[in-house]
Every structure is written in C-alpha cells, then in structure tokens.
Write a protein that holds these residues in place. Sequence first.
Motif, short mmCIF file in Angstrom:
data_model
loop_
_atom_site.label_atom_id
_atom_site.label_comp_id
_atom_site.label_asym_id
_atom_site.label_seq_id
_atom_site.Cartn_x
_atom_site.Cartn_y
_atom_site.Cartn_z
N ARG A 292 -7.40 2.08 10.01
CA ARG A 292 -8.84 2.05 10.30
C ARG A 292 -9.58 1.13 9.33
N GLU A 293 -9.21 1.19 8.03
CA GLU A 293 -9.85 0.32 7.04
C GLU A 293 -9.60 -1.15 7.36
N HIS B 142 0.85 -1.19 0.00
CA HIS B 142 0.00 0.00 0.00
C HIS B 142 0.89 1.24 0.00
N GLU C 176 -11.66 -2.65 10.23
CA GLU C 176 -13.05 -2.95 9.92
C GLU C 176 -13.22 -4.27 9.18
N THR C 177 -12.12 -4.86 8.71
CA THR C 177 -12.19 -6.14 8.02
C THR C 177 -12.24 -7.28 9.03
N ASP D 27 -5.52 6.12 8.22
CA ASP D 27 -6.71 5.74 7.44
C ASP D 27 -6.64 4.27 7.02
N LEU D 28 -5.46 3.83 6.61
CA LEU D 28 -5.30 2.43 6.21
C LEU D 28 -5.53 1.50 7.40
#
Length: 742
Positions: A358-359, A341, A362-363, A355-356
């Motif tokens: 946090r994403e 990334h 959520e997975t 931000d990455l």
Amino acid sequence: MSRVGASNVSPATPLVAGGDLSVFNISQSFELQKCPRRAKPSISPTLAELLMRVEDANSSGDNTPVNHRVLDLTYACSSLPTSYPFVLSFNNLTYSVKVRQKLALPFCGKGSLDSPEKILLNGISGEAREGEIMAVLGASGSGKSTLIDALADRISKESLRGSVSLNGEILESRLLKVISAYVMQDDLLFPMLTVEETLMFSAEFRLPRSLSRRKKKARVQALIDQLGLRSAAKTVIGDEGHRGVSGGERRRVSIGTDIIHDPILLFLDEPTSGLDSTSAFMVVKVLQRIALSGSIVIMSIHQPSYRILSLLDRLIFLSRGNTVFGGSPANLPQFFEEFGHPIPENENRTEFALDLIRELEETPEGTKNLVEFNRSWQSRKNPKKNHHHQYNKPNTVSLKDAISASVSRGKLVSGATNDSKQLTSSFPTFANPIWIEMIVIAKRSIRNSKRMPELFGIRLGAVVVTGFILATMFWHLDNSPKGVQERLGFFAFAMSTTFYTCAEAIPVFLQERYIFMRETAYNAYRRSSYVLAHSIISVPSLIVLSLSFAAITFSAVGLAGGFSGFLFFFFTILASFWAGSSFVTFLSGVVSHVMLGFTVVVAILAYFLLFSGFFISRDRIPPYWIWFHYISLVKYPYEGVLQNEFSDPNKCFVRGVQMFDNTPLGNFPMSMKLKLLESMSGTLGFDITGSTCVTTGSDILTQQGVTDISKWECLWILVAWGFFFRMLFYFTLLLGSKNKRS
C-alpha cells in the motif's frame, strides 16, 4: 493396524483427511481402521470412498453387534486406483476493460471521447497443486476477484488473454464446469431451510439419480461432519427477520452446497470476508481438509491472520493487476529481506507485506520496482524453468487418465464416467434428467414457502378483501341502463385487480436471482427446469385465489349464466392470474431492482387498462394506438366476461321509457315519456311501449366494440399470453445469467 473406537469419536468430530475419520451420523456405530499415512503425492480417502465403506458395512450380513462394528478401510487404501496429482497452471493472464469517460466540451480544456483501457490483470502466471491451498492476496482493487474469475472461466474468452491448463492441457469450459465449483463471496441460501435440508437439496441436484437416496443422505451427513456443522444441522439458515446459524456456519454451508459432488477444482471469492478470526480460521481449516481429500483449492483473501497463514501452501500478492510475490509463505521473509525491507520479528508476514505494498502504491513509481524484483527473484529461484512455459506437466499421465483415476476413487460423483477413452465426450452436462430437477426445485420452493405462510396469506387476504369490497359495492345489480354501466365498471375493475395483485411475484425471483445464477453457473440444473417447476407450482395457489374471488363476487353482484357462467368467470379469473403472474415474472427477470420493478409493472398495467376497451371502445381507438389494444392483457378477460354476461339474446337491458334514463329526458314525468314513445312509434312505423325491449345484450356488446372474437377465444388467448411470457422469462434467464465478465 490401529483402531479408533466409535465410542471415542464425537459426532461433531471433523473429517480430517489422513487422520481420525468421523462417524457419519448413522444409527449404527462403527470402528474405523486408519489407512497408513502415504507420502505425497498420494492423498487421503475421498468422501465417496468413506461412504462406500459405510455402505458395505451397512449391507454386510455378519453378526457384529450394531453398537460396535468395524469399518475396515484397508480396501479403500489398497485396491483403489492410484491417483495422479493435478496441477492447475496459468500463464500470462491479461485482462483489461474500457473505462467510461464523461463527455467533455472541446473548449473546456482536456477531454477525449476515446475510452482508455484499465488493466485488471497484467501477465499473471502461477500454479496450484492438488492437496494445497493457493491464496490470492492484495488490497481492494488489486485484482484478486478478477484472477479467481479468470481461473474459473467467468471471463469471456474474447476478453481474457493467456492460458489456463490442467496437467498441461487447456481446460475447456464444459469440462471445467463438471470438475470444478465456485463459491461466491456472498452467502446465497434459502433462509427458511435448515443446514441439513440445504445440503440435501444440493445433493439431489448434483448427485446422479443412480445414487440411492440413502447414499445421498449418508454423503450429506459425512459432509456435515467434515464442515463441522453437526450442532447446527437442524437449524434454519435464517435472515434479517429469522434467527438462524452464525456467519461462519452460513459460510461453511455455502461451501458445502458447492462441494457436495467432490470437485477437483474449488474456487472461492473471499470466503472469510465479514467473519471474526475464529470463524475465519474454521472456514480455512475446512478448506484444508477439502484440499487434502484430493482437490485444488484457490481462494482470494483480504488479510489472513497468523493462524490462517499457517494453513496456506501458496501465495500470490497482487498490486493493480501485477504480481508482486508468488510462492510459499515460508519464502516471504527472505523475499522482502532481499528487497531491502526485512519483516520484523513477531509481526504478521502478510500484514507487513500488504502494508508495504500500500505504501509503495502511493508513491509516484508505485510497485514497479517490487514487480521487477519479483520477476528477477523468481528467475533466480527457478533457473531451469522458462518464463513463458514455466509450468509444465507434472508427469506424463494425460488429463483423461488423471480425471479417470479420480472418478474411480469417488471424485466427481455427478455421473462422470471413468472410461478414459470417452472421458471428455461422455461427461454429462447435468447430473439428473429434467423431470428430477423439476421435482427437486418444486419441493425446495414449496418447503421454503410453507415456512413463510404469511407471504401467500397476505396475497389471499388482499384478494378476499378486494372481492368483499366489490361484492358489497356492486350488490345485486339490476338490468337497468345504470346497472349495465355498473356491470361494465365492475368487470373492468375486477379484471385489472387480478393483474395488480400479481405484482407480489416481483420480489420472489429477485430474492432467488443470485441463488439461481450460482446454481446454474456450474450446471446444478437446467434453466428450463427452473422455469417449468415454478410455473407448475404456482398453479395451485392461483386456483385458490381465483376460486376465492369468484365465489365471493359472482352471486353477490348478481352475474348471469348460472353454474356454467360461474365456471367461465372462474376460469377467466384463473387465466388472468396466470397471465399476470407470468408477465410479472418475466419483468422480474429483466428488472433487477424491486422498487423499479413495481414502478414498471404498475405503469404497464395502467396502460393495459387504458387500452382494454373500457374507457374507449375498440372502434374509437386511434389507428396509431390500435396495436396496443391487441397486446393489452386486460382486453381479453374484460371482453370474455362481457360476452359471458351479455350473450343471452332473450335478456333485455333497456325497455321502453328506460331509454330516457341516461338523458335529460329522464327527469320528465312518466306520462310525458309515454307520449314521446307514442310519437316515436308513429314516426318509426311500429309500436314502442313502456315494456318494449329496446336494447339486448348483443346491442351492448356492439356498443362496446366486443365483436371480433368469442369469449372462449379470449380465454385461450389469455392462457397463451401466460405461456408466451414464461418463454420470454426462460430466454431472459438464458441470455441474462451467463455470469461472465465481458
């Protein structure tokens, strides 16, 4: 050697380590000679070194004009002992807490009474070095503040697993408190003190008595310049009702109060929270100067801007208690590029990383892959370092010698010795003796109160108004049976009122609670000093209140005893205020909410009045409640003033026909009453006329059950209750302000 003219230095110029040095706002102007810039691990002069040179310049006897005197720092550069760099290492820090679950019924499906554990820190390791800023980043709930607390010894040893060491040696709690400082997220300051006064009081707490007041003032002025607060030095801190300094300035003042003694370790919990970008940058810039002066700075931060990121030396990204990145900010692009990334150009690296994270959180798998990649990446970047013992001692110098060298350079000016052989044993727990602490606490409290006179004014007004109402309601009571009943009512209401007016003490400590916890957590002063100082300074105000109430009511009501009776009445009121304020102060240490505190105080004082002996005499109280009668604070002043009023054996309160006044016979004609007295005389065998004394003061005391202790014993017991509650308040602070997570 280069020279910087004092005329070219602004008073607000910050103290930049290794660069231009500010003039410390003293009456003379000085010319500062720069030290040659040294390569790492050497560091810049500390505040104490600079102050030492200022003192030497002030005390020199040369004829140099005062408006252009040279401050030579060559000695500071050459003759001071070499400083050994500090490295704070932490290995496998693990901390978990039990999560409370709601009780689930067996037939409702899932539910267990077992409390599962939530892991807040999961094997966190890293290091922070002298002269650098280490920032802990992550989303809310990631464990940032928990990690800072773990490093600052704010988590109990029984709950925290892992180790924290300085230069390879395990840090003891007592030593850590001396060499470190902790800045909380909230700005806990006295609102009516100026910036300069706030820092000066902190200096008087944390700097030893051996340091002269002139040197303490010079140190405060140097710190004001270092913090960039010169323009706000004379401004009050302020609060919701008083305009004061800005948010960024208030945050820098909070930092200043904790670094006045020049600590080696500085921990900060989100120092930029709630600030705009400019104020946040200025705060971190100040932290960079502090680090360059020879300190290790570790802070948590939510989302740093690009400018703030340029000031940070080490980063630790956390996600649900796990490390997802640790290292220099410069390694972020390579790290995320290898992870797959890459960070886009012209984008804030930390914002992208957060931000990455946090994403990924959520997975379903969360950040597990990123955590494992970080471990493998760290192993590749540091192949020679063992995972479990990754952070070794930076050199062969012992911690004693390293701290001793820092003390010699002026760090830890709280009275620490520079004798390396006795270093750990001779660190003073507190910088000053207890009487110095009491004086400083009292002076600060008085100054803060003087600038809010409305607080005492409202309380005095309440006492005066209450006294005036009672004086006019019970104006010149006579010695009739009705007068006796009215005197009893006056005493009961007056004594209970003194206790109710003490309820204003509840918010006093509640407002200072967290300031007190912050200051005592790192031994700014003793808890006993706080209790004693506030007990002593409360006495003058209590004297004024007592004298005002006694002077208004005693003569107006027509109380007995003359001047000696007035003095006892006054001392009883004073003892009531003392016991009441002590009781309320104790409750404020137990109850942490203002409204809840008022509710508890009002309820308990109502019970005290109920069992005082006014509504029901001691002889009539049920045996299972008699214990409450003896712990009632209202009992002792009530019985004391009753004895003061009715103790004269020659004073009569019921004569002849007056004995019928409180009965249905009181409405009979006088002739009928006299005939009744004649009939009673014949039956009893002695004459009872209309003027015969039937009831004396002693009889009234017997009727009220006031026969067990004397009035002076009542007074001294009341005073003793006051001291007892002050002691309970001290133990409440001792047990309830550990400021550690369990």
